[in-house]
Design a protein around this motif. Structure first.
Motif, PDB file in Angstrom:
ATOM      1  N   ALA A  94       0.850  -1.209   0.000  1.00  0.00           N
ATOM      2  CA  ALA A  94       0.000   0.000   0.000  1.00  0.00           C
ATOM      3  C   ALA A  94       0.874   1.244   0.000  1.00  0.00           C
ATOM      4  N   MET A  95       0.247   2.365  -0.290  1.00  0.00           N
ATOM      5  CA  MET A  95       0.982   3.630  -0.314  1.00  0.00           C
ATOM      6  C   MET A  95       1.564   3.965   1.065  1.00  0.00           C
ATOM      7  N   ILE A  96       2.751   4.536   1.079  1.00  0.00           N
ATOM      8  CA  ILE A  96       3.327   5.048   2.330  1.00  0.00           C
ATOM      9  C   ILE A  96       2.499   6.261   2.739  1.00  0.00           C
ATOM     10  N   VAL A 122     -12.691   5.789   2.033  1.00  0.00           N
ATOM     11  CA  VAL A 122     -12.644   5.215   0.678  1.00  0.00           C
ATOM     12  C   VAL A 122     -11.203   5.245   0.155  1.00  0.00           C
ATOM     13  N   GLY A 123     -10.677   4.075  -0.191  1.00  0.00           N
ATOM     14  CA  GLY A 123      -9.272   3.976  -0.614  1.00  0.00           C
ATOM     15  C   GLY A 123      -8.397   3.958   0.627  1.00  0.00           C
ATOM     16  N   THR A 124      -8.655   2.989   1.494  1.00  0.00           N
ATOM     17  CA  THR A 124      -8.057   3.022   2.847  1.00  0.00           C
ATOM     18  C   THR A 124      -6.564   2.711   2.852  1.00  0.00           C
ATOM     19  N   GLY A 125      -6.057   2.013   1.823  1.00  0.00           N
ATOM     20  CA  GLY A 125      -4.618   1.713   1.784  1.00  0.00           C
ATOM     21  C   GLY A 125      -4.199   0.913   2.998  1.00  0.00           C
ATOM     22  N   SER A 126      -3.213   1.420   3.728  1.00  0.00           N
ATOM     23  CA  SER A 126      -2.733   0.709   4.923  1.00  0.00           C
ATOM     24  C   SER A 126      -3.678   0.871   6.109  1.00  0.00           C
ATOM     25  N   VAL A 145     -12.908   0.897   2.717  1.00  0.00           N
ATOM     26  CA  VAL A 145     -12.906   0.111   1.477  1.00  0.00           C
ATOM     27  C   VAL A 145     -11.657   0.400   0.652  1.00  0.00           C
ATOM     28  N   ASP A 146     -11.300  -0.586  -0.157  1.00  0.00           N
ATOM     29  CA  ASP A 146     -10.205  -0.404  -1.117  1.00  0.00           C
ATOM     30  C   ASP A 146     -10.422  -1.396  -2.248  1.00  0.00           C
ATOM     31  N   ILE A 147      -9.889  -1.064  -3.397  1.00  0.00           N
ATOM     32  CA  ILE A 147     -10.019  -1.953  -4.558  1.00  0.00           C
ATOM     33  C   ILE A 147      -8.901  -3.001  -4.555  1.00  0.00           C
ATOM     34  N   SER A 148      -7.881  -2.767  -3.732  1.00  0.00           N
ATOM     35  CA  SER A 148      -6.692  -3.635  -3.748  1.00  0.00           C
ATOM     36  C   SER A 148      -6.726  -4.651  -2.604  1.00  0.00           C
ATOM     37  N   LYS A 172     -13.781  -5.008   0.217  1.00  0.00           N
ATOM     38  CA  LYS A 172     -13.243  -4.745  -1.125  1.00  0.00           C
ATOM     39  C   LYS A 172     -14.326  -4.083  -1.964  1.00  0.00           C
ATOM     40  N   SER A 173     -14.007  -2.940  -2.557  1.00  0.00           N
ATOM     41  CA  SER A 173     -15.016  -2.245  -3.358  1.00  0.00           C
ATOM     42  C   SER A 173     -14.343  -1.243  -4.294  1.00  0.00           C
ATOM     43  N   HIS A 174     -14.874  -1.146  -5.508  1.00  0.00           N
ATOM     44  CA  HIS A 174     -14.510  -0.024  -6.373  1.00  0.00           C
ATOM     45  C   HIS A 174     -15.350   1.151  -5.891  1.00  0.00           C
ATOM     46  N   LEU A 175     -14.700   2.164  -5.364  1.00  0.00           N
ATOM     47  CA  LEU A 175     -15.392   3.302  -4.742  1.00  0.00           C
ATOM     48  C   LEU A 175     -16.542   2.781  -3.875  1.00  0.00           C
ATOM     49  N   LEU A 176     -17.788   3.207  -4.138  1.00  0.00           N
ATOM     50  CA  LEU A 176     -18.880   2.836  -3.216  1.00  0.00           C
ATOM     51  C   LEU A 176     -19.694   1.642  -3.714  1.00  0.00           C
ATOM     52  N   ALA A 188     -11.906  10.482   1.926  1.00  0.00           N
ATOM     53  CA  ALA A 188     -11.178   9.744   0.901  1.00  0.00           C
ATOM     54  C   ALA A 188      -9.871  10.432   0.522  1.00  0.00           C
ATOM     55  N   ASN A 189      -8.813   9.642   0.535  1.00  0.00           N
ATOM     56  CA  ASN A 189      -7.562  10.056  -0.089  1.00  0.00           C
ATOM     57  C   ASN A 189      -7.337   9.077  -1.235  1.00  0.00           C
ATOM     58  N   LEU A 190      -7.948   9.381  -2.361  1.00  0.00           N
ATOM     59  CA  LEU A 190      -7.884   8.488  -3.528  1.00  0.00           C
ATOM     60  C   LEU A 190      -6.665   8.838  -4.386  1.00  0.00           C
ATOM     61  N   GLY A 210       1.089   1.368  -8.136  1.00  0.00           N
ATOM     62  CA  GLY A 210       0.510   2.258  -9.157  1.00  0.00           C
ATOM     63  C   GLY A 210      -0.950   2.542  -8.882  1.00  0.00           C
ATOM     64  N   VAL A 211      -1.678   1.543  -8.408  1.00  0.00           N
ATOM     65  CA  VAL A 211      -3.116   1.707  -8.164  1.00  0.00           C
ATOM     66  C   VAL A 211      -3.384   2.722  -7.048  1.00  0.00           C
ATOM     67  N   ALA A 212      -2.358   2.983  -6.224  1.00  0.00           N
ATOM     68  CA  ALA A 212      -2.525   3.938  -5.127  1.00  0.00           C
ATOM     69  C   ALA A 212      -2.175   5.361  -5.538  1.00  0.00           C
ATOM     70  N   VAL A 213      -1.419   5.485  -6.615  1.00  0.00           N
ATOM     71  CA  VAL A 213      -0.903   6.807  -6.995  1.00  0.00           C
ATOM     72  C   VAL A 213      -1.694   7.410  -8.159  1.00  0.00           C
TER      73      VAL A 213
HETATM   74  C1  LIG Z   1      -3.505   7.632  -2.305  1.00  0.00           C
HETATM   75  S1  LIG Z   1      -3.723   6.001  -1.685  1.00  0.00           S
HETATM   76  C2  LIG Z   1      -4.256   6.387  -0.049  1.00  0.00           C
HETATM   77  C3  LIG Z   1      -4.104   5.305   0.958  1.00  0.00           C
HETATM   78  C4  LIG Z   1      -4.464   5.741   2.391  1.00  0.00           C
HETATM   79  N1  LIG Z   1      -5.836   6.158   2.503  1.00  0.00           N
HETATM   80  C5  LIG Z   1      -3.558   6.872   2.836  1.00  0.00           C
HETATM   81  O1  LIG Z   1      -4.036   7.990   2.952  1.00  0.00           O
HETATM   82  O2  LIG Z   1      -2.369   6.636   3.074  1.00  0.00           O
HETATM   83  C6  LIG Z   1      -5.220   5.557  -2.531  1.00  0.00           C
HETATM   84  C7  LIG Z   1      -5.850   4.213  -2.213  1.00  0.00           C
HETATM   85  O3  LIG Z   1      -7.035   4.091  -3.023  1.00  0.00           O
HETATM   86  C8  LIG Z   1      -7.130   2.768  -3.510  1.00  0.00           C
HETATM   87  N2  LIG Z   1      -7.937   2.788  -4.746  1.00  0.00           N
HETATM   88  C9  LIG Z   1      -7.536   3.032  -6.011  1.00  0.00           C
HETATM   89  N3  LIG Z   1      -8.585   2.977  -6.862  1.00  0.00           N
HETATM   90  C10 LIG Z   1      -9.669   2.671  -6.102  1.00  0.00           C
HETATM   91  C11 LIG Z   1     -11.036   2.463  -6.398  1.00  0.00           C
HETATM   92  N4  LIG Z   1     -11.490   2.573  -7.643  1.00  0.00           N
HETATM   93  N5  LIG Z   1     -11.883   2.163  -5.402  1.00  0.00           N
HETATM   94  C12 LIG Z   1     -11.416   2.045  -4.119  1.00  0.00           C
HETATM   95  N6  LIG Z   1     -10.124   2.231  -3.783  1.00  0.00           N
HETATM   96  C13 LIG Z   1      -9.265   2.544  -4.754  1.00  0.00           C
HETATM   97  C14 LIG Z   1      -5.699   2.319  -3.719  1.00  0.00           C
HETATM   98  O4  LIG Z   1      -5.590   0.935  -3.722  1.00  0.00           O
HETATM   99  C15 LIG Z   1      -4.996   2.991  -2.537  1.00  0.00           C
HETATM  100  O5  LIG Z   1      -4.951   2.149  -1.432  1.00  0.00           O
END
Ligand SMILES: C[S@@+](CC[C@H](N)C(=O)[O-])C[C@H]1O[C@@H](n2cnc3c(N)ncnc32)[C@H](O)[C@@H]1O
Length: 282
Positions: A94-96, A122-126, A145-148, A172-176, A188-190, A210-213
């Protein structure tokens, strides 16, 4: 005969080596890695400057120093990161977590009046946002939730280590898409970097998944999609809080207004970038 080296000498030579290899904050990186290898707090090194290091202490340090000089992020080498006063596992799944996001969490905390709020990350990462909020509001009902799958696995390990596995439900979810119910706060920090900006990123950032950035070619596509979806999952008067990229605020503030959000405002991060958007719906 091999020359012995003290803690101070090792710090000095590692700092010089990092400088040569363009590592930012070379001395700080050297201190973190040496403290990690010795099992000490960084500050404790200052009490041991004259101590001579053994070969069994130096060998693992050499390996970490080499990897750091090649651009592996410090947090991956340490395996943990501090965020909002908690220690989280941190690896390539996951993203740092970034300091800006700590600010986001502090803003969200200050907005929450009801300690039993229902909160969606949304996009919880770590898991840093969800778990930091869970630590502050133990009675809140939190879904993350997270897609990864990788990110969700790491977030769940973090929840268990922090003894908060019962407080946050990971999904596990794509967005909502797979989310049910309504929430008082959606945060959300997407991913918000344009795929076209890949070449501008530091070698450390390229170690994030890549999916996090990256979103798509604009950068703000996922944030826009969430702005469109969120009203169906916000309780009347509920709040959407977003972390966004540099230069994205103007267009996204307009989008929030067009989608009939109210009480819309933004806040800047420590470096003066408009980084956080807030809006209520209903
Ligand atoms: C910028 S990182 C943020 C991680 C964490 N929330 C943080 O602030 O450190 C974005 C996160 O969104 C997730 N993500 C990417 N596309 C997504 C989607 N379509 N639906 C849900 N999560 C998604 C990624 O897997 C990643 O974990």
């Amino acid at each position: 005969m091999t020359k012995t080296k003290t803690v101070l000498e090792v710090l000095q030579s590692t700092t010089a080596y990092f400088k040569k290899h363009n590592v930012e904050n070379p001395r700080l990186n050297a201190e973190h890695l040496l403290a990690h290898v010795l099992g000490r707090k960084r500050i404790e090194l200052y009490l041991e400057f004259e101590r001579v290091l053994t070969e069994s202490e130096l060998a693992p340090l050499r390996e970490l120093v080499k990897r750091r000089a090649q651009g592996e992020p410090l947090q991956h080498l340490l395996g943990t990161v501090e965020f909002c006063g908690l220690t989280f596992l941190c690896d390539k799944r996951a993203m740092i977590p970034r300091p800006e996001t700590e600010q986001l969490v502090e803003f969200v905390k200050s907005e929450i009046r009801n300690p039993k709020s229902e909160i969606l990350d949304v996009g919880t990462g770590s898991g840093v946002i969800a778990l930091s909020l869970a630590a502050k509001f133990p009675e809140a009902q939190i879904v993350a939730v997270d897609i990864s799958d990788d990110a969700l696995a790491l977030a769940q390990e973090n929840a268990s280590r922090l003894d908060m596995a019962d407080q946050v439900r990971f999904l596990k979810s794509h967005l909502l898409e797979n989310v049910e119910g309504v929430f008082d706060v959606i945060v959300a920090n997407l991913p918000y970097v344009s795929t076209q900006d890949r070449h501008t990123l530091s070698r450390e950032v390229l170690h994030d998944p890549g999916v996090a950035v990256f979103a798509s070619t604009r950068g703000d596509e996922l944030v826009r999609e969430l702005i469109a979806q969120a009203p169906s999952r916000l309780r009347p008067g509920g709040m959407l809080v977003l972390e966004i990229g540099i230069g994205q605020s103007e267009a996204l503030l307009s989008t929030l207004a067009e989608k009939n959000y109210r009480d819309i405002y933004s806040k800047t991060d420590y470096s003066g970038v408009t980084r956080f958007l807030f809006a209520r719906y209903g």
